[in-house]
Design an enzyme around this catalytic site. Structure first.
Site, PDB file in Angstrom:
ATOM      1  N   ILE A  74       1.026   5.669  -0.198  1.00 38.00           N
ATOM      2  CA  ILE A  74       0.324   6.760   0.465  1.00 38.00           C
ATOM      3  C   ILE A  74      -1.025   7.019  -0.189  1.00 38.00           C
ATOM      4  O   ILE A  74      -2.030   7.246   0.474  1.00 38.00           O
ATOM      5  CB  ILE A  74       1.181   8.042   0.430  1.00 38.00           C
ATOM      6  CG1 ILE A  74       2.466   7.843   1.256  1.00 38.00           C
ATOM      7  CG2 ILE A  74       0.394   9.237   0.958  1.00 38.00           C
ATOM      8  CD1 ILE A  74       2.216   7.496   2.708  1.00 38.00           C
ATOM      9  N   TYR A 108       0.846  -1.191   0.000  1.00 37.37           N
ATOM     10  CA  TYR A 108       0.000   0.000   0.000  1.00 37.37           C
ATOM     11  C   TYR A 108       0.881   1.241   0.000  1.00 37.37           C
ATOM     12  O   TYR A 108       1.777   1.370   0.828  1.00 37.37           O
ATOM     13  CB  TYR A 108      -0.910   0.021   1.229  1.00 37.37           C
ATOM     14  CG  TYR A 108      -1.953  -1.072   1.223  1.00 37.37           C
ATOM     15  CD1 TYR A 108      -3.202  -0.866   0.635  1.00 37.37           C
ATOM     16  CD2 TYR A 108      -1.681  -2.317   1.788  1.00 37.37           C
ATOM     17  CE1 TYR A 108      -4.155  -1.867   0.618  1.00 37.37           C
ATOM     18  CE2 TYR A 108      -2.628  -3.329   1.772  1.00 37.37           C
ATOM     19  CZ  TYR A 108      -3.868  -3.099   1.189  1.00 37.37           C
ATOM     20  OH  TYR A 108      -4.802  -4.106   1.168  1.00 37.37           O
ATOM     21  N   GLY A 123      -2.586   4.947  -2.701  1.00 34.49           N
ATOM     22  CA  GLY A 123      -3.310   3.831  -3.302  1.00 34.49           C
ATOM     23  C   GLY A 123      -2.621   2.505  -3.078  1.00 34.49           C
ATOM     24  O   GLY A 123      -1.454   2.445  -2.703  1.00 34.49           O
ATOM     25  N   ASP A 153       9.303  11.350   2.235  1.00 41.06           N
ATOM     26  CA  ASP A 153       8.787  10.191   2.973  1.00 41.06           C
ATOM     27  C   ASP A 153       9.787   9.046   2.935  1.00 41.06           C
ATOM     28  O   ASP A 153       9.421   7.891   2.718  1.00 41.06           O
ATOM     29  CB  ASP A 153       7.437   9.749   2.410  1.00 41.06           C
ATOM     30  CG  ASP A 153       6.663   8.857   3.380  1.00 41.06           C
ATOM     31  OD1 ASP A 153       6.818   9.048   4.606  1.00 41.06           O
ATOM     32  OD2 ASP A 153       5.919   7.975   2.925  1.00 41.06           O
TER      33      ASP A 153
END
Length: 359
Positions: A30, A28, A32, A142
């Protein structure tokens, strides 16, 4: 709506003309989920990311597509613009990273088999990806172990960076001000109203390197909170250390590099050019092959680590610091839950062995 600025444009033909999709979920991101798909003609497996069409989704695809030519960034193969149930979607076909996550690979190694030299090589690959981004005025925002994947399960597999859901250009008229981050990897300036830029990626690199070297993060949250006032203060003031025995044999060069990346002042923090040219990174083949405890620590904290990952993810893009409620807490090494759990296990094992010997 943001257009895909890359010269390449999404295909408008049905994805299913070229690929067979499956229900196998690979992960998974961020924005989708990622499932497996297979190319009809070549029978090659790929990863398919499904994004609801939006300005944010198009920015993610645009930035990722621009940099997917880098050897250390997951490659985009195809992009489709299709409609399902009256909802426009972007379907991103990427290379399938069959080697899995970075830390799982380290954890699977036998005790003592993971060395400082291997850690330096890993950091070299991660830094190469970040250097490629920063040279193109893109901040990833990220950087964390879950977004670092291996191409195959083979020893010579390549480590690649993925998930550009929070990526942003840094040369535009605005600077990065939206607090999109994962708590364990967040830079001090991201916690407050100060503007921040690519230097926040360097901070995250420092945290990732710290964990690679020992198996636990330099900053942590107390009481099971996603990010506590004490944790925020430790990040803001750079309160961390290199505790024994986990760091006893780690080279001073590695510790100094981490210190340079975790400098709380972004103007004094190392730039990616400084990091990638650092002797410990640039000449990783000359780094001592000192056995590290990382694999053992990750195994012993196997039950805790998924909770840590969830904690990291929970607070993405949701935290702003309230300075009035900030509580200053002194650093207490023994409060690190990952270390405490491990040392408790060691004490229990030593007690068991002592009793067994007496009997």
């Amino acid at each position: 709506m943001l257009s895909l600025q890359n010269q390449r444009q999404p295909k408008t033909t049905p994805l299913t003309d070229d690929y067979v999709t499956s229900n196998t979920v690979l992960g998974y991101g961020i924005n989708g989920k990622v499932v497996q798909c297979t190319h009809r003609r070549t029978q090659q497996n790929y990863a398919l990311k499904v994004l609801l069409d939006s300005e944010r989704a198009r920015r993610e695809v645009d930035l990722h597509w621009r940099v997917s030519g880098c050897r250390y960034i997951v490659n985009i193969i195809d992009v489709y613009e299709n409609t399902f149930k009256d909802r426009k979607c972007l379907l991103v076909v990427m290379e399938c990273m069959e080697g899995g996550e970075l830390f799982q690979r380290i954890q699977d190694k036998a005790d003592g088999a993971f060395t400082e030299r291997e850690a330096a090589q890993i950091m070299h690959e991660i830094c190469a990806a970040v250097d490629y981004l920063h040279s193109r005025d893109i901040a990833h925002r990220d950087l964390k172990p879950e977004n670092l994947l291996y191409t195959t399960t083979q020893p010579n597999a390549t480590l690649k960076l993925t998930d550009f859901g929070f990526a942003k250009e840094t040369f535009t008229s605005y600077t990065l001000q939206t607090p999109c981050y994962t708590p364990y990897y967040v830079a001090p300036e991201v916690l407050g109203p100060e503007k921040y830029d690519k230097s926040c990626d360097i901070w995250s690199l420092g945290v990732v390197m710290y964990i690679i070297m020992c198996g636990f993060p330099p900053f942590y949250s107390n009481h099971g909170l996603a990010i506590s006032p004490g944790m925020k203060n430790r990040i803001r003031t750079g309160q961390y250390d290199f505790p024994d025995p986990e760091w006893t044999n780690v080279s001073q060069a590695a510790k100094d590099l981490i210190k340079g990346m975790l400098n709380v002042d972004p103007s004094k923090r190392l730039r990616i050019q400084d990091v990638i040219s650092n002797k410990w990174i640039a000449q990783y083949n000359a780094v001592p092959q000192t056995p590290l405890c990382t694999g053992r620590m990750l195994k012993e904290a196997e039950e805790t680590w998924p909770e840590v990952q969830e904690e990291m993810t929970r607070s993405l893009a949701t935290m702003r610091v309230d300075y009035d409620q900030m509580q200053i807490k002194a650093l207490d090494k023994s409060n690190n839950p990952l270390l405490t759990k491990r040392r408790k296990k060691i004490e229990e094992m030593e007690l068991y062995m002592a009793n067994a010997t007496r009997n």
